[in-house]
Design a protein around this motif. Structure first.
Motif, PDB file in Angstrom:
ATOM      1  N   ARG A   1     -67.621   2.266  20.961  1.00 22.92           N
ATOM      2  CA  ARG A   1     -66.566   3.079  20.347  1.00 22.92           C
ATOM      3  C   ARG A   1     -66.687   4.537  20.759  1.00 22.92           C
ATOM      4  N   ASP A   2     -67.922   5.067  20.769  1.00 27.95           N
ATOM      5  CA  ASP A   2     -68.118   6.464  21.175  1.00 27.95           C
ATOM      6  C   ASP A   2     -67.835   6.652  22.661  1.00 27.95           C
ATOM      7  N   ILE A   3     -68.227   5.681  23.483  1.00 26.24           N
ATOM      8  CA  ILE A   3     -67.937   5.790  24.922  1.00 26.24           C
ATOM      9  C   ILE A   3     -66.436   5.793  25.153  1.00 26.24           C
ATOM     10  N   GLU A   4     -65.740   4.914  24.447  1.00 28.79           N
ATOM     11  CA  GLU A   4     -64.273   4.863  24.581  1.00 28.79           C
ATOM     12  C   GLU A   4     -63.650   6.188  24.178  1.00 28.79           C
ATOM     13  N   ALA A   5     -64.120   6.759  23.052  1.00 20.48           N
ATOM     14  CA  ALA A   5     -63.587   8.047  22.604  1.00 20.48           C
ATOM     15  C   ALA A   5     -63.918   9.156  23.598  1.00 20.48           C
ATOM     16  N   LEU A   6     -65.123   9.100  24.154  1.00 24.13           N
ATOM     17  CA  LEU A   6     -65.569  10.134  25.095  1.00 24.13           C
ATOM     18  C   LEU A   6     -64.748  10.113  26.376  1.00 24.13           C
ATOM     19  N   LEU A   7     -64.470   8.923  26.882  1.00 20.05           N
ATOM     20  CA  LEU A   7     -63.766   8.806  28.159  1.00 20.05           C
ATOM     21  C   LEU A   7     -62.262   8.956  28.028  1.00 20.05           C
ATOM     22  N   SER A   8     -61.766   8.859  26.805  1.00 20.12           N
ATOM     23  CA  SER A   8     -60.320   8.934  26.619  1.00 20.12           C
ATOM     24  C   SER A   8     -59.830  10.323  26.241  1.00 20.12           C
ATOM     25  N   THR A   9     -60.747  11.288  26.132  1.00 20.16           N
ATOM     26  CA  THR A   9     -60.338  12.635  25.744  1.00 20.16           C
ATOM     27  C   THR A   9     -60.634  13.633  26.854  1.00 20.16           C
ATOM     28  N   ASP A  10     -59.760  14.625  26.956  1.00 17.18           N
ATOM     29  CA  ASP A  10     -59.984  15.734  27.888  1.00 17.18           C
ATOM     30  C   ASP A  10     -60.399  17.002  27.149  1.00 17.18           C
ATOM     31  N   ASP A  11     -60.575  16.889  25.833  1.00 17.14           N
ATOM     32  CA  ASP A  11     -60.923  18.045  25.023  1.00 17.14           C
ATOM     33  C   ASP A  11     -62.429  18.287  25.084  1.00 17.14           C
ATOM     34  N   PRO A  12     -62.876  19.417  25.642  1.00 20.87           N
ATOM     35  CA  PRO A  12     -64.328  19.679  25.744  1.00 20.87           C
ATOM     36  C   PRO A  12     -65.024  19.689  24.388  1.00 20.87           C
ATOM     37  N   ALA A  13     -64.357  20.209  23.354  1.00 20.92           N
ATOM     38  CA  ALA A  13     -64.979  20.277  22.033  1.00 20.92           C
ATOM     39  C   ALA A  13     -65.227  18.880  21.476  1.00 20.92           C
ATOM     40  N   THR A  14     -64.261  17.988  21.684  1.00 19.23           N
ATOM     41  CA  THR A  14     -64.426  16.615  21.209  1.00 19.23           C
ATOM     42  C   THR A  14     -65.555  15.927  21.943  1.00 19.23           C
ATOM     43  N   ARG A  15     -65.607  16.115  23.264  1.00 18.64           N
ATOM     44  CA  ARG A  15     -66.692  15.520  24.048  1.00 18.64           C
ATOM     45  C   ARG A  15     -68.055  16.044  23.591  1.00 18.64           C
ATOM     46  N   THR A  16     -68.135  17.348  23.354  1.00 18.47           N
ATOM     47  CA  THR A  16     -69.391  17.943  22.902  1.00 18.47           C
ATOM     48  C   THR A  16     -69.803  17.373  21.558  1.00 18.47           C
ATOM     49  N   GLU A  17     -68.843  17.202  20.663  1.00 17.66           N
ATOM     50  CA  GLU A  17     -69.139  16.664  19.330  1.00 17.66           C
ATOM     51  C   GLU A  17     -69.686  15.240  19.428  1.00 17.66           C
ATOM     52  N   ILE A  18     -69.073  14.407  20.289  1.00 15.44           N
ATOM     53  CA  ILE A  18     -69.518  13.018  20.432  1.00 15.44           C
ATOM     54  C   ILE A  18     -70.932  12.968  21.010  1.00 15.44           C
ATOM     55  N   ILE A  19     -71.162  13.749  22.072  1.00  9.49           N
ATOM     56  CA  ILE A  19     -72.479  13.728  22.720  1.00  9.49           C
ATOM     57  C   ILE A  19     -73.544  14.316  21.798  1.00  9.49           C
ATOM     58  N   THR A  20     -73.206  15.402  21.096  1.00 12.74           N
ATOM     59  CA  THR A  20     -74.165  16.015  20.167  1.00 12.74           C
ATOM     60  C   THR A  20     -74.533  15.054  19.045  1.00 12.74           C
ATOM     61  N   GLY A  21     -73.538  14.337  18.536  1.00 17.38           N
ATOM     62  CA  GLY A  21     -73.810  13.366  17.480  1.00 17.38           C
ATOM     63  C   GLY A  21     -74.741  12.268  17.958  1.00 17.38           C
ATOM     64  N   HIS A  22     -74.527  11.820  19.192  1.00 16.01           N
ATOM     65  CA  HIS A  22     -75.403  10.771  19.726  1.00 16.01           C
ATOM     66  C   HIS A  22     -76.812  11.308  19.961  1.00 16.01           C
ATOM     67  N   LEU A  23     -76.928  12.538  20.457  1.00 16.72           N
ATOM     68  CA  LEU A  23     -78.245  13.133  20.652  1.00 16.72           C
ATOM     69  C   LEU A  23     -79.000  13.253  19.335  1.00 16.72           C
ATOM     70  N   THR A  24     -78.286  13.614  18.278  1.00 16.88           N
ATOM     71  CA  THR A  24     -78.917  13.724  16.962  1.00 16.88           C
ATOM     72  C   THR A  24     -79.460  12.373  16.515  1.00 16.88           C
ATOM     73  N   ARG A  25     -78.667  11.303  16.716  1.00 16.71           N
ATOM     74  CA  ARG A  25     -79.136   9.965  16.337  1.00 16.71           C
ATOM     75  C   ARG A  25     -80.341   9.550  17.169  1.00 16.71           C
ATOM     76  N   MET A  26     -80.343   9.919  18.466  1.00 16.30           N
ATOM     77  CA  MET A  26     -81.484   9.584  19.314  1.00 16.30           C
ATOM     78  C   MET A  26     -82.743  10.316  18.859  1.00 16.30           C
ATOM     79  N   GLU A  27     -82.593  11.583  18.459  1.00 21.52           N
ATOM     80  CA  GLU A  27     -83.751  12.341  17.979  1.00 21.52           C
ATOM     81  C   GLU A  27     -84.297  11.736  16.692  1.00 21.52           C
ATOM     82  N   GLU A  28     -83.400  11.269  15.810  1.00 25.49           N
ATOM     83  CA  GLU A  28     -83.848  10.626  14.578  1.00 25.49           C
ATOM     84  C   GLU A  28     -84.602   9.333  14.889  1.00 25.49           C
ATOM     85  N   GLN A  29     -84.085   8.559  15.839  1.00 24.06           N
ATOM     86  CA  GLN A  29     -84.770   7.326  16.233  1.00 24.06           C
ATOM     87  C   GLN A  29     -86.128   7.628  16.849  1.00 24.06           C
ATOM     88  N   LEU A  30     -86.191   8.734  17.616  1.00 21.34           N
ATOM     89  CA  LEU A  30     -87.460   9.115  18.232  1.00 21.34           C
ATOM     90  C   LEU A  30     -88.491   9.466  17.166  1.00 21.34           C
TER      91      LEU A  30
END
Length: 267
Positions: free
Chosen positions: A66-95
């Motif tokens: 779902r996040d990949i689909e949202a990331l690839l379907s938008t041209d808005d840099p802010a939206t892309r940053t929000e999606i990637i930042t959210g995933h990085l946060t989840r990865m840090e929590e898992q780490l």
């Protein structure tokens, strides 16, 4: 310039299997450049290679479809940053969870060490405001946070020296289901609200060990205290009691220490 390539060549170029390519086609994040209307055979374009590599890289990092689909379907840099930042946060929590698990496993390589400091204490009867429920052990963290919020709201703003406590029936440990009580000393000459009950904790004798922090890795402290009680004292079958030290109004669950109080029989 772009060239049409077979699905086999595209798989080699991108590292995506036939199964993955079929899935990504079905959900619309990587559609073939051409599908033969008679055979159903998929053809891809060389211009799609970078797109496919992005998908594979994000999937290797456990990003959701779902996040990949949202990331690839938008041209808005802010939206892309929000999606990637959210995933990085989840990865840090898992780490952090993985690091904690590794630390806990390393501790298990050593036998339970004798308790460094166990004291014997008589706790007199105490009038409290309490929240009591029958819960599953797996739900204790969620229940604890909700019960503490209820109690602190009932007591209201006041001295930060209020020390919450917990009382846990043996069935909660033995059957993973039992009674749990969270309490605070009762304010004087005030009736509790409807969602909180007034109670009196009976006096009891306890062997007490102070565990640094909250419930993180508290099982080893429970083991050390239990070994000490059973080797040097007489264990009582009453409920286990805990006191939570160091919480603040701003961070009520950021405990610096937890007193574990094991009921004993003094002879």
């Amino acid at each position: 310039m772009t060239t049409r390539v077979s699905i086999g060549d595209f798989a080699v170029m991108t590292g995506l299997s036939r199964k993955a390519l079929r899935q990504y086609h079905d959900i619309g994040i990587l559609e073939p450049a051409h599908v033969d209307p008679y055979t159903g055979y998929r053809w891809y374009a060389t211009a799609q290679v970078d797109h496919a590599h992005l998908i594979r890289r994000f999937r290797s990092l456990d990003m959701s479809i779902r996040d990949i689909e949202a990331l690839l379907s938008t041209d808005d840099p802010a939206t892309r940053t929000e999606i990637i930042t959210g995933h990085l946060t989840r990865m840090e929590e898992q780490l952090e969870q993985t690091r904690a698990a590794v630390t806990a496993l390393r501790e298990l390589l050593s036998p339970v060490t004798p308790a460094a400091s166990v004291s014997v204490r008589h706790d007199p009867a105490l009038t409290v405001w309490a929240v009591t429920d029958t819960i599953d052990l797996a739900d204790i963290d969620t229940w604890f946070a909700a019960a503490l919020t209820t109690l602190l709201a009932a007591v209201g703003p006041g001295p930060s020296a209020i020390v919450p406590g917990g009382l846990y029936d043996r069935d909660l440990f033995l059957e993973s289901h039992g009674a749990a009580t969270l309490f605070v000393p009762a304010p004087e000459q005030v009736d509790p609200p409807a969602d909180v009950r007034a109670a009196v904790l009976p006096d009891a004798d306890h062997a007490v060990l102070t565990h640094l922090g909250g419930h993180d890795r508290i099982d080893r402290s429970y083991a050390a205290l239990g070994v000490h009680v059973n080797e040097h004292l007489v264990s009582h079958a009453g409920p286990i009691r805990e006191h939570y030290l160091g919480g603040t109004p701003a961070e009520p669950t950021a405990f610096t220490a937890t007193e574990i109080c094991w009921p004993i029989v003094l002879t």
